[in-house]
Design an enzyme around this catalytic site. Structure first.
Site, PDB file in Angstrom:
ATOM      1  CE1 TYR A  42       3.608   1.080   1.140  1.00 30.41           C
ATOM      2  CE2 TYR A  42       4.198   0.046   3.222  1.00 30.41           C
ATOM      3  CZ  TYR A  42       3.287   0.260   2.207  1.00 30.41           C
ATOM      4  OH  TYR A  42       2.049  -0.339   2.260  1.00 30.41           O
ATOM      5  CB  SER A  67       0.598   0.404   5.879  1.00 35.08           C
ATOM      6  OG  SER A  67       1.419  -0.629   6.364  1.00 35.08           O
TER       7      SER A  67
END
Ligand SMILES: NC(=O)c1ccc[n+]([C@@H]2O[C@H](COP(=O)([O-])OP(=O)(O)OC[C@H]3O[C@@H](n4cnc5c(N)ncnc54)[C@H](OP(=O)(O)O)[C@@H]3O)[C@@H](O)[C@H]2O)c1
Length: 255
Positions: free
Chosen positions: A152, A139
């Site tokens: 995350y 990400s």
């Protein structure tokens, strides 16, 4: 020779888009996720539109033994995996002090442990064949800590670090390795995270195109979208840590 791609998290979003695009390119597919109906619907539409052989394997990769079982199932069915897309993942949003520890552990299990195990188990056969591709989905949140998405962000920093190291280790083996770093992308991701903070989103189609270009260039990692890449690669190096942390928290909190 037909190439077979195994895609985790293929039932929706980024994984489903890759499935359609790789099938258009002539690859056979192994589609993995928990939602059997969605996987079967996608498989049927790909079979109608292309000549690809599509195998559906319904698996919960959050289970500790799932990756080992999946690799064994592929071997039993004679499926030789040449392209591994480790895409299944989810994000949790909120303060660590208020989080469910079991949910955070499940996030680490899926985003990091299953991805690592699948990479490790499929890699030796790719090396012995002298060809193969592993794309691990990280990400743009991998480049700095993410207050309010702390676990995350940490899982994606792990994916980026692990995958870039693997790129170096496999350089002369014929196996291509890529860490794919999407910015906000138009999928169900934000519904599942419970917070939609993205002011603009890229499409899954743009993301696949970015991936193909990066693979063709043999890059270790790629951030999708020019402005996402600028912030991820430059902003996080130039600014003081306190500013980065403040900015990152603001980004994931803003509606
Ligand atoms: N969308 C974004 O803005 C964005 C940005 C950066 C990175 N990413 C990353 O991109 C990847 C794909 O996400 P997405 O945006 O396409 O979101 P998505 O539409 O929610 O897709 C997630 C996929 O993972 C699968 N999955 C979730 N838990 C699983 C489990 N325990 N076992 C097997 N499969 C599981 C889901 O299928 P089932 O529910 O059927 O199992 C689904 O196919 C994730 O790794 C995410 O972190 C997304």
């Amino acid at each position: 020779m037909t190439t077979t791609a195994l895609i985790t998290g293929a039932s929706t979003g980024i994984g489903a888009e890759f499935a359609r695009r790789l099938a258009e390119d002539g690859l056979d597919l192994v589609l993995v996720a928990r939602s059997e109906n969605k996987l079967e619907e996608l498989a049927a539409s790909i079979r109608r539109a292309t000549r690809s052989t599509v195998t559906v394997l319904v698996r919960d990769l959050g289970r500790p033994d799932a990756a080992e079982e999946l690799v064994a199932e592929c071997a039993t069915r004679g499926l030789e995996i040449d392209f591994l897309l480790n895409n299944a993942g989810f994000g949790t949003h909120g303060l660590v002090a208020e989080a469910d520890p079991a949910k955070l552990a499940a996030e680490i299990q899926l985003n990091c442990v299953a991805l690592t195990e699948l990479s490790t188990r499929f890699l030796p056969a790719m090396i012995s064949r002298g060809r193969g591709t592993i794309v691990n989905v990280a990400s743009n949140g991998a480049f700095q800590p993410l207050p309010q998405m702390a676990v995350y962000g940490a899982t994606k920093a792990y994916v980026l670090s692990f995958t870039e190291a693997l790129w170096q280790e496999t350089r002369r083996t014929g196996v291509r390795v890529l860490a794919l770093c999407p910015g906000p992308t138009d999928t169900a991701f934000f519904d599942i995270a419970g917070e939609d903070f993205a002011s603009s989103k890229r499409t899954t189609a743009q993301l696949v195109t970015t991936t193909k270009r990066a693979l063709a260039k043999g890059r270790p990692s790629v951030v999708d979208g020019a402005s996402n890449a600028l912030v991820a690669r430059l902003g996080t190096r130039l600014l003081p840590k306190r500013v980065i942390l403040w900015g990152a928290e603001k980004t994931v909190s803003a509606r």
